[in-house]
Scaffold this motif. Structure first.
Motif, PDB file in Angstrom:
ATOM      1  N   LEU A  18      33.631  24.532  33.269  1.00  0.00           N
ATOM      2  CA  LEU A  18      33.395  23.225  32.645  1.00  0.00           C
ATOM      3  C   LEU A  18      34.239  23.081  31.382  1.00  0.00           C
ATOM      4  O   LEU A  18      34.203  23.948  30.500  1.00  0.00           O
ATOM      5  CB  LEU A  18      31.914  23.082  32.276  1.00  0.00           C
ATOM      6  CG  LEU A  18      31.548  21.829  31.472  1.00  0.00           C
ATOM      7  CD1 LEU A  18      31.767  20.557  32.276  1.00  0.00           C
ATOM      8  CD2 LEU A  18      30.106  21.897  30.984  1.00  0.00           C
ATOM      9  N   GLY A 201      23.823  26.336  36.101  1.00  0.00           N
ATOM     10  CA  GLY A 201      24.660  26.473  34.904  1.00  0.00           C
ATOM     11  C   GLY A 201      23.833  26.468  33.639  1.00  0.00           C
ATOM     12  O   GLY A 201      22.641  26.171  33.642  1.00  0.00           O
ATOM     13  N   VAL A 222      28.263  27.506  37.175  1.00  0.00           N
ATOM     14  CA  VAL A 222      29.106  26.802  36.194  1.00  0.00           C
ATOM     15  C   VAL A 222      29.012  27.517  34.854  1.00  0.00           C
ATOM     16  O   VAL A 222      27.917  27.820  34.380  1.00  0.00           O
ATOM     17  CB  VAL A 222      28.643  25.336  36.020  1.00  0.00           C
ATOM     18  CG1 VAL A 222      29.503  24.631  34.967  1.00  0.00           C
ATOM     19  CG2 VAL A 222      28.697  24.584  37.344  1.00  0.00           C
TER      20      VAL A 222
END
Ligand code: 1GP
Length: 250
Positions: A18, A201, A222
């Motif tokens: 990300l 995540g 993530v």
């Protein structure tokens, strides 16, 4: 769809990096993206809980497209966070929000534009879990129907409702910078209720955490903050994810 193609093609748990447009210069972004690609990340996500201008979003996506060959997927926090240069967008609803704006209103605003620019929407149920002692940015910004770290049954009920709605992916989010990731029993409980891809995540900082999360049932993991704080650690995290034994599917 892009996510199913990636999962089927590789047959392993995936890692997405990300990139928050607001948290680095474009030069740093290009450098971090190239390193992430070299370490084996499977896609670049663009988004974050902070607000950023459409102009910065465009520059971020453009920089990523020029720097790496990875698919670039938007992870929007409002209808303004849409760019036609991206490959796809998480078309997501924050299901445990008390605020209709993040549940459906922003999506209604964005949908005609997404259709017009022919951006690929990835249907997603987004569920925020409060694992941290200090509230994360998303918990400060959005009023939530709180799901605590021990509320595995509640998280699973949200995931089941999302499945009955026909939502494609489920994202269990501890929040960027969370001091603990989503607990393993909760990941297992959610995995047991859904058929589509499970994304996890927030707060993942070590290879051990990432491997255990993968083996508990995540299809995609993530990470964001680790690439900003200590990108060298990303290599071992990605290796652990790719080497993990995917959990049995229901
Ligand atoms: C946030 O889950 C992502 O949406 C990433 O979290 O920054 O804590 O890795 P971190």
């Amino acid at each position: 769809m892009l996510i199913d193609d990636l999962l089927t093609r590789t047959g392993r748990v995936l890692h997405f990096t990300l990139f928050d447009p607001d948290r680095q210069t474009l030069d740093e972004l290009a450098r971090r993206a190239k390193m992430s690609e070299r370490f084996g990340t499977d896609a670049a996500l663009v988004g974050g809980s902070s607000s950023f201008s459409p102009r910065l979003l465009e520059a971020t996506v453009k920089t990523l497209k020029n720097a790496v060959k990875l698919p670039v997927i938007l992870f929007p926090n409002s209808a303004a966070a849409v760019s036609k240069r991206a490959d796809a967008i998480f078309f997501m609803s924050l299901l445990n929000a008390d605020d209709p704006r993040v549940l459906i209103r922003e999506q209604v605003r964005a949908a005609p534009f997404i259709e017009r620019i022919k951006l690929c929407p990835i249907s997603m149920a987004y569920i925020v879990i409060g694992t941290s002692r200090r509230p994360t940015t998303i918990e400060r910004r959005v009023k939530l129907d709180k799901i605590g770290p021990r509320d595995a049954a509640k998280a699973a009920s949200y995931a089941l409702a999302a499945r009955y709605f026909g939502m494609g992916c489920t994202y269990l989010e501890a929040g960027s910078g969370a001091d603990r990731p989503v607990p393993l029993p909760m990941i297992r409980a959610v995995r047991a209720k859904i058929h589509g891809p499970l994304i996890v995540g927030g707060g993942i900082r070590t290879a051990g955490q990432a491997r255990r999360i993968a083996e508990a049932g995540a299809d995609i993991i993530v990470t964001g903050t680790i690439a900003e704080r200590n990108i060298a650690k990303l290599r071992s995290i990605i290796e652990a994810i790719h080497g993990a034994r995917p959990a049995a599917r229901s």
